[in-house]
Design an enzyme around this catalytic site. Structure first.
Site, short mmCIF file in Angstrom:
data_model
loop_
_atom_site.label_atom_id
_atom_site.label_comp_id
_atom_site.label_asym_id
_atom_site.label_seq_id
_atom_site.Cartn_x
_atom_site.Cartn_y
_atom_site.Cartn_z
N ASN A 30 -5.37 -1.32 1.87
CA ASN A 30 -6.42 -2.09 1.21
C ASN A 30 -6.10 -2.19 -0.26
O ASN A 30 -6.06 -1.16 -0.95
CB ASN A 30 -7.78 -1.41 1.40
N GLU A 69 -19.11 7.44 -4.31
CA GLU A 69 -19.48 6.43 -3.35
C GLU A 69 -19.56 6.98 -1.92
O GLU A 69 -18.81 7.88 -1.55
CB GLU A 69 -18.48 5.26 -3.43
N CYS A 87 -10.55 12.36 -8.13
CA CYS A 87 -9.68 13.13 -7.23
C CYS A 87 -8.59 13.82 -8.01
O CYS A 87 -8.11 13.30 -9.02
CB CYS A 87 -9.06 12.20 -6.18
N CYS A 140 -3.81 4.76 -3.82
CA CYS A 140 -5.25 4.99 -3.68
C CYS A 140 -5.98 4.70 -4.99
O CYS A 140 -5.58 5.18 -6.05
CB CYS A 140 -5.50 6.44 -3.25
N CYS A 177 -11.08 1.89 3.07
CA CYS A 177 -10.31 3.10 2.74
C CYS A 177 -9.52 2.89 1.46
O CYS A 177 -8.81 1.90 1.32
CB CYS A 177 -9.27 3.41 3.82
N GLY A 199 -12.08 11.99 -3.32
CA GLY A 199 -11.80 13.41 -3.49
C GLY A 199 -11.00 14.03 -2.36
O GLY A 199 -10.82 13.43 -1.30
N GLU A 200 -10.49 15.23 -2.64
CA GLU A 200 -9.73 16.00 -1.64
C GLU A 200 -10.62 17.17 -1.21
O GLU A 200 -10.81 18.13 -1.98
CB GLU A 200 -8.41 16.48 -2.26
N CYS A 232 -2.20 10.11 -5.33
CA CYS A 232 -1.54 9.28 -4.32
C CYS A 232 -1.37 7.87 -4.89
O CYS A 232 -2.32 7.28 -5.43
CB CYS A 232 -2.34 9.27 -3.02
N SER A 292 -3.53 13.00 6.08
CA SER A 292 -2.96 11.78 5.49
C SER A 292 -1.45 11.95 5.38
O SER A 292 -0.96 12.48 4.39
CB SER A 292 -3.58 11.55 4.11
N LEU A 293 -0.74 11.51 6.39
CA LEU A 293 0.71 11.73 6.42
C LEU A 293 1.45 10.63 5.65
O LEU A 293 2.16 10.89 4.70
CB LEU A 293 1.18 11.82 7.88
N HIS A 294 1.33 9.40 6.09
CA HIS A 294 1.81 8.21 5.37
C HIS A 294 3.32 8.03 5.26
O HIS A 294 3.78 6.98 4.84
CB HIS A 294 1.20 8.11 3.97
N CYS A 316 -19.06 7.78 5.69
CA CYS A 316 -17.88 8.28 4.98
C CYS A 316 -18.36 8.85 3.64
O CYS A 316 -18.92 8.12 2.82
CB CYS A 316 -16.92 7.12 4.77
N SER A 347 -10.74 14.99 6.28
CA SER A 347 -9.42 14.40 6.06
C SER A 347 -8.78 15.03 4.84
O SER A 347 -9.41 15.14 3.78
CB SER A 347 -9.58 12.89 5.84
N1 SAH Z 1 -8.08 13.21 -0.02
C1 SAH Z 1 -8.32 13.12 1.40
C2 SAH Z 1 -9.53 12.31 1.70
C3 SAH Z 1 -9.42 10.82 1.37
S1 SAH Z 1 -9.45 10.05 2.90
C4 SAH Z 1 -7.07 12.62 2.08
O1 SAH Z 1 -6.11 12.30 1.38
O2 SAH Z 1 -7.01 12.58 3.30
C5 SAH Z 1 -9.07 8.45 2.63
C6 SAH Z 1 -7.98 7.95 3.55
O3 SAH Z 1 -7.67 6.62 3.14
C7 SAH Z 1 -6.71 8.76 3.39
O4 SAH Z 1 -5.96 8.77 4.57
C8 SAH Z 1 -6.02 7.95 2.35
O5 SAH Z 1 -4.65 8.24 2.28
C9 SAH Z 1 -6.32 6.56 2.80
N2 SAH Z 1 -6.14 5.57 1.72
C10 SAH Z 1 -6.13 5.80 0.40
N3 SAH Z 1 -5.92 4.66 -0.28
C11 SAH Z 1 -5.81 3.68 0.63
C12 SAH Z 1 -5.64 2.27 0.55
N4 SAH Z 1 -5.56 1.65 -0.63
N5 SAH Z 1 -5.60 1.56 1.70
C13 SAH Z 1 -5.74 2.19 2.89
N6 SAH Z 1 -5.92 3.51 3.04
C14 SAH Z 1 -5.95 4.25 1.92
#
Ligand code: SAH
Length: 367
Positions: free
Chosen positions: A298, A94, A114, A121, A341, A167-168, A118, A221-223, A107, A199
């Site tokens: 999301n 997508e 992937c 996701c 996202c 994907g990463e 995570c 993507s720290l989180h 995007c 990212s």
């Molecule tokens: N694999 C890479 C690229 C994906 S980027 C990475 O991890 O950075 C997509 C971004 O959206 C990342 O920061 C990811 O952590 C975030 N993301 C993934 N699932 C999400 C969700 N359900 N709601 C909001 N953000 C999310």
């Protein structure tokens, strides 16, 4: 014996020059053809009128400009658009276009599915199928430009590209770096380096390599601000814990003047959104060239997480700001068409490949 036509889309400039030299042509033909392909969206050699008729005819026989096919297109009520592109029959990736008053962000995806897992996701639930080729990565930008109306007069529709789709990207380094080069090449899409953002979930050795090979904006993507929680949310953290990741980020930032790292932080209700998390996060980033982008979670079918309430997100941001950390809240776009996202999913059916995906991470990080 006839050979398959070569796809000129996605070929690095140097390789395209070699290709023309092998035909007995001057290397500058590569720049001419690139301007047609990337600058004007032309895929048909017959239309490339500054090439001789003979060369055009020869190219039509031995080469192609092929892009993945669009399977579906959806349009959100906020004008966000999402395309599903077909891959290998049953698979899809997508691509999302997010229009804003002063810019248009595309995007794009870097893998079918992937390799990471995570927990919050949607793409992770699909498993991993394969890496995209450079042509398939830049093909997404090419197609979006075509769908949105190619503008050759400098008024671009797509002004920014973010590798934040499926994907990463750093687990598909070999295809991603040439794609980044084409995005910023003047004879490619000609985007500014600051407007191309990769990212990553934090594959540390690859961040260092990217710093040497490519000078694009980096988002991480720290989180979570501590390892226990991050291990749960972003499992690659078990291999590359936060301290190592932060060091790699600051090395990346120090390589070029003005590099700023964006830290993405998904807001999960009751999981990582408490004031104590905000204080710990501020400590990691204090006096460093980093800013935080808070992403309201999301939801997608089957998830057990919920989005933090607006007041919680605001309070979190306030704490960061008081500590002198720049922090913004990402506006949710396109969620009515599952384009926000973390909602991207290409219906990858082959779940048996998930294990292979984990192995691939190990391969990717060891090379
Ligand atoms: N694999 C890479 C690229 C994906 S980027 C990475 O991890 O950075 C997509 C971004 O959206 C990342 O920061 C990811 O952590 C975030 N993301 C993934 N699932 C999400 C969700 N359900 N709601 C909001 N953000 C999310």
């Amino acid at each position: 014996m006839s050979t398959d036509p070569v796809n000129l889309l996605g070929l690095p400039r140097a390789e395209l020059e070699t290709f023309f030299e092998s035909l007995g042509e001057k290397p500058f033909r590569a720049r001419q053809v690139m301007s047609w392909i990337y600058g004007r969206g032309v895929a048909d050699f017959a239309q490339m009128t500054d090439l001789s008729r003979k060369l055009r005819e020869h190219l039509s026989e031995i080469a192609r400009v092929s892009v993945p096919g669009i399977v579906t297109e959806q349009r959100s009520r906020d004008e966000t658009r999402k395309w599903m592109l077909g891959m290998d029959g049953t698979q899809g990736i997508e691509t999302v276009f997010i229009p804003e008053p002063a810019r248009g962000t595309l995007c794009i995806s870097s893998q079918v599915g992937c390799v990471l897992d995570c927990s919050f996701c949607a793409t992770a639930q699909q498993g991993f199928n394969r890496n995209l080729s450079t042509a398939e990565i830049v093909g997404q930008v090419w197609l979006a430009n075509r769908e949105l109306g190619y503008q050759y007069d400098g008024n671009r529709v797509v002004t920014n590209v973010v590798l934040m789709g499926m994907g990463e990207p750093l687990a598909n380094y070999r295809s991603v770096v040439p794609a980044l080069d084409l995005l910023v090449d003047d004879f490619g899409f000609g985007l500014s380096r600051r407007r191309v953002t990769l990212s990553t979930s934090g594959i540390v050795p690859m961040i260092d390599r990217l710093g040497q090979d490519c000078n694009v904006a980096l988002a991480v993507s720290l989180h979570a601000p501590e390892d226990g929680l991050r291990n749960e949310l972003v499992p690659i953290n078990r291999r590359y814990p936060i301290a190592e990741l932060m060091d790699a980020c600051w090395r990346y930032a120090s390589e070029a003047y003005g590099r700023f790292i964006t830290f993405e932080y998904v807001m999960l209700d009751g999981v990582n959104d408490q004031p104590s998390h905000a204080h710990a996060l501020a400590k990691l980033l204090k006096y460093r060239p980093g800013k935080v982008n808070l992403i309201p979670f999301n939801p997608f079918p089957g998830t057990s997480y919920a989005r933090s309430p607006v007041a919680t997100i605001e309070r979190f941001r306030e704490i960061l700001l008081k500590q002198g950390i720049r922090a913004t809240i990402r506006r949710t776009r396109g969620d009515d068409i599952d384009a926000a996202c973390g909602q991207l999913a290409g219906r990858v059916r082959d779940r048996t490949r998930i294990r292979l995906g984990k192995k691939l991470i190990q391969v990717a990080v060891r090379t």
